[in-house]
Design a protein around this motif. Sequence first.
Motif, PDB file in Angstrom:
ATOM      1  N   ASP A  58       0.970  -1.212   0.112  1.00  0.00           N
ATOM      2  CA  ASP A  58      -0.040  -0.099   0.195  1.00  0.00           C
ATOM      3  C   ASP A  58       0.860   1.104  -0.022  1.00  0.00           C
ATOM      4  O   ASP A  58       1.947   1.353   0.437  1.00  0.00           O
ATOM      5  CB  ASP A  58      -0.840   0.091   1.216  1.00  0.00           C
ATOM      6  N   LEU A  59       0.145   2.392  -0.391  1.00  0.00           N
ATOM      7  CA  LEU A  59       1.016   3.577  -0.519  1.00  0.00           C
ATOM      8  C   LEU A  59       0.322   4.446   0.419  1.00  0.00           C
ATOM      9  O   LEU A  59      -0.867   4.803   0.641  1.00  0.00           O
ATOM     10  CB  LEU A  59       0.855   4.268  -1.730  1.00  0.00           C
ATOM     11  N   VAL A  60       1.030   5.129   1.413  1.00  0.00           N
ATOM     12  CA  VAL A  60       0.513   6.264   2.391  1.00  0.00           C
ATOM     13  C   VAL A  60       1.036   7.641   1.889  1.00  0.00           C
ATOM     14  O   VAL A  60       2.368   7.773   1.976  1.00  0.00           O
ATOM     15  CB  VAL A  60       0.582   5.771   3.767  1.00  0.00           C
ATOM     16  N   LEU A  61       0.279   8.327   1.512  1.00  0.00           N
ATOM     17  CA  LEU A  61       0.774   9.629   0.804  1.00  0.00           C
ATOM     18  C   LEU A  61       0.164  10.800   1.786  1.00  0.00           C
ATOM     19  O   LEU A  61      -0.867  10.639   2.054  1.00  0.00           O
ATOM     20  CB  LEU A  61       0.001   9.902  -0.574  1.00  0.00           C
ATOM     21  N   GLU A  62       1.063  11.700   2.329  1.00  0.00           N
ATOM     22  CA  GLU A  62       0.523  12.842   3.196  1.00  0.00           C
ATOM     23  C   GLU A  62       0.054  14.028   2.386  1.00  0.00           C
ATOM     24  O   GLU A  62       0.931  14.140   1.433  1.00  0.00           O
ATOM     25  CB  GLU A  62       1.450  13.055   4.219  1.00  0.00           C
ATOM     26  N   PHE A  63      -0.927  14.554   2.731  1.00  0.00           N
ATOM     27  CA  PHE A  63      -1.101  15.929   1.946  1.00  0.00           C
ATOM     28  C   PHE A  63      -1.002  17.116   3.267  1.00  0.00           C
ATOM     29  O   PHE A  63      -1.709  16.823   4.338  1.00  0.00           O
ATOM     30  CB  PHE A  63      -2.449  16.023   1.377  1.00  0.00           C
ATOM     31  N   ASP A  64      -0.294  18.285   2.979  1.00  0.00           N
ATOM     32  CA  ASP A  64       0.161  19.161   4.193  1.00  0.00           C
ATOM     33  C   ASP A  64      -1.077  20.124   4.058  1.00  0.00           C
ATOM     34  O   ASP A  64      -0.742  21.370   3.768  1.00  0.00           O
ATOM     35  CB  ASP A  64       1.395  19.625   3.698  1.00  0.00           C
ATOM     36  N   ALA A  65      -2.247  19.476   4.565  1.00  0.00           N
ATOM     37  CA  ALA A  65      -3.492  20.478   4.524  1.00  0.00           C
ATOM     38  C   ALA A  65      -3.259  21.582   5.631  1.00  0.00           C
ATOM     39  O   ALA A  65      -3.651  22.693   5.529  1.00  0.00           O
ATOM     40  CB  ALA A  65      -4.625  19.650   5.150  1.00  0.00           C
ATOM     41  N   PRO A  66      -2.462  21.655   6.904  1.00  0.00           N
ATOM     42  CA  PRO A  66      -2.197  22.638   7.618  1.00  0.00           C
ATOM     43  C   PRO A  66      -1.554  23.792   7.058  1.00  0.00           C
ATOM     44  O   PRO A  66      -1.729  24.983   7.399  1.00  0.00           O
ATOM     45  CB  PRO A  66      -1.215  22.172   8.812  1.00  0.00           C
ATOM     46  N   SER A  67      -0.565  23.536   5.916  1.00  0.00           N
ATOM     47  CA  SER A  67       0.292  24.753   5.414  1.00  0.00           C
ATOM     48  C   SER A  67      -0.524  25.320   4.156  1.00  0.00           C
ATOM     49  O   SER A  67      -0.393  26.548   3.937  1.00  0.00           O
ATOM     50  CB  SER A  67       1.578  24.159   4.912  1.00  0.00           C
ATOM     51  N   HIS A  68      -1.483  24.611   3.423  1.00  0.00           N
ATOM     52  CA  HIS A  68      -2.081  25.460   2.364  1.00  0.00           C
ATOM     53  C   HIS A  68      -3.390  24.633   2.015  1.00  0.00           C
ATOM     54  O   HIS A  68      -3.471  23.422   2.032  1.00  0.00           O
ATOM     55  CB  HIS A  68      -1.266  25.662   1.098  1.00  0.00           C
ATOM     56  N   GLU A  69      -4.450  25.232   1.277  1.00  0.00           N
ATOM     57  CA  GLU A  69      -5.359  24.750   0.524  1.00  0.00           C
ATOM     58  C   GLU A  69      -4.880  23.884  -0.476  1.00  0.00           C
ATOM     59  O   GLU A  69      -3.859  24.170  -1.293  1.00  0.00           O
ATOM     60  CB  GLU A  69      -6.483  25.406   0.179  1.00  0.00           C
ATOM     61  N   PRO A  70      -5.551  22.728  -0.952  1.00  0.00           N
ATOM     62  CA  PRO A  70      -5.051  21.961  -2.254  1.00  0.00           C
ATOM     63  C   PRO A  70      -4.780  22.867  -3.522  1.00  0.00           C
ATOM     64  O   PRO A  70      -5.753  23.647  -3.967  1.00  0.00           O
ATOM     65  CB  PRO A  70      -5.948  20.708  -2.267  1.00  0.00           C
ATOM     66  N   LYS A  71      -3.817  22.401  -4.192  1.00  0.00           N
ATOM     67  CA  LYS A  71      -3.585  22.943  -5.491  1.00  0.00           C
ATOM     68  C   LYS A  71      -3.623  21.864  -6.573  1.00  0.00           C
ATOM     69  O   LYS A  71      -3.268  20.707  -6.220  1.00  0.00           O
ATOM     70  CB  LYS A  71      -2.157  23.708  -5.509  1.00  0.00           C
ATOM     71  N   THR A  72      -3.901  22.214  -7.817  1.00  0.00           N
ATOM     72  CA  THR A  72      -3.801  21.253  -8.754  1.00  0.00           C
ATOM     73  C   THR A  72      -2.397  20.671  -8.810  1.00  0.00           C
ATOM     74  O   THR A  72      -2.536  19.507  -9.042  1.00  0.00           O
ATOM     75  CB  THR A  72      -4.256  22.071 -10.293  1.00  0.00           C
ATOM     76  N   SER A  73      -1.413  21.561  -8.659  1.00  0.00           N
ATOM     77  CA  SER A  73      -0.055  21.112  -8.757  1.00  0.00           C
ATOM     78  C   SER A  73       0.065  19.796  -7.551  1.00  0.00           C
ATOM     79  O   SER A  73       0.773  18.960  -7.850  1.00  0.00           O
ATOM     80  CB  SER A  73       1.081  21.970  -8.690  1.00  0.00           C
TER      81      SER A  73
END
Length: 354
Positions: A58-73
């Motif tokens: 499995d892959l566990v990917l983190e998204f850094d939501a505390p630092s910014h709202e999601p970008k297409t990039s």
Amino acid sequence: MKITRFVPSVLFGENAFDDLNAWIDKLYPNPQQYTVFVVDAVHRTTGLLQRLRPAPQDLVLEFDAPSHEPKTSDVDALRDRIVAEKGSELPRVVVGIGGGSSMDVAKAISVMLTNPGSSADYQGWDLVKHRGVPKIAVPTLSGTGAEATRTAVLTGPVKKLGINSDYSMYDHALLDPKLIETVPEEQEFFTGMDNYIHCVEASHGSAMNALGRPFALAAKASVENFFLKEKNYADFMVGSYFGGSSIANSSVGVCHALSYGIAFILGYRHGLANCIVFNQLEEFYGEDVRTFKAMVERHRVQLPKRVTKDVTPEQFEKMIALTYMLERDLVSTFGPEFKKALPPEKILELYGKM
Ligand SMILES: [Fe+2]
């Protein structure tokens, strides 16, 4: 033809999170295939990341939501990482664990694994051509309704606009009220208000119908009870899911249209930007704005004042253009002649009060 959509299956209950792996195996019984977990980086410190039990593949990917709202990039980069590791093999399921941002990133990744190009190409309505990979929402913050909507809100190179598609809706949601009990109070308030404002806008708007209205009214009552009476987390979590279900089948309105300018140009996060705007919309939403103000007062929330005082005329022009880009929301509030009800001077007057 308007087809109403709801998330077809929900696992609900305290500590339901402990059953996540068993549920995945039951839903998608192919243990050789891998699962992608998209986890809000905040869960490094809450301990939830450590409670995940991924299989070796499995892959566990983190998204850094505390630092910014999601970008297409962000979405494109995470999708590219999956493809770099796994080639053309698709995961059996994508699981989005976190607040609205992380759930939206997971939605977008699921779609971008089966559709070519950049996620920026799909910002808009019904632009996604191919069904995404199946997906499960695990909200750890209540109010955005992302677990139940078609929208994955993304900031792209030229616009902040969601991917809105039947294929970006979750197939399943795991609702564990224990997961939202430790959310910091301020964040809890602003995301709760996002739900409240969704429901006010949806129930006042013309895009609403009799099938969606009860969901909006129940969700609105859950937020009022939570912030004016008693903090019942199970009700609050169900309220978010109901609010999302309502908005998935209707539309937000003038508050969200105006708040995009505030968020995009001034950088305020979505929940706070909505509150700054909604506070000035008594002429449109009367009693509901007064109830909102009572909730603000009871929780001693300080809304920023005079946020537009340093905005340049060029920036105001852009904010007006951004507001009009949300045509669908404005039509729901004002009808097709929305520019007569909300001309540029009126937008400027409202922004001037914020
Ligand atoms: Fe919203």
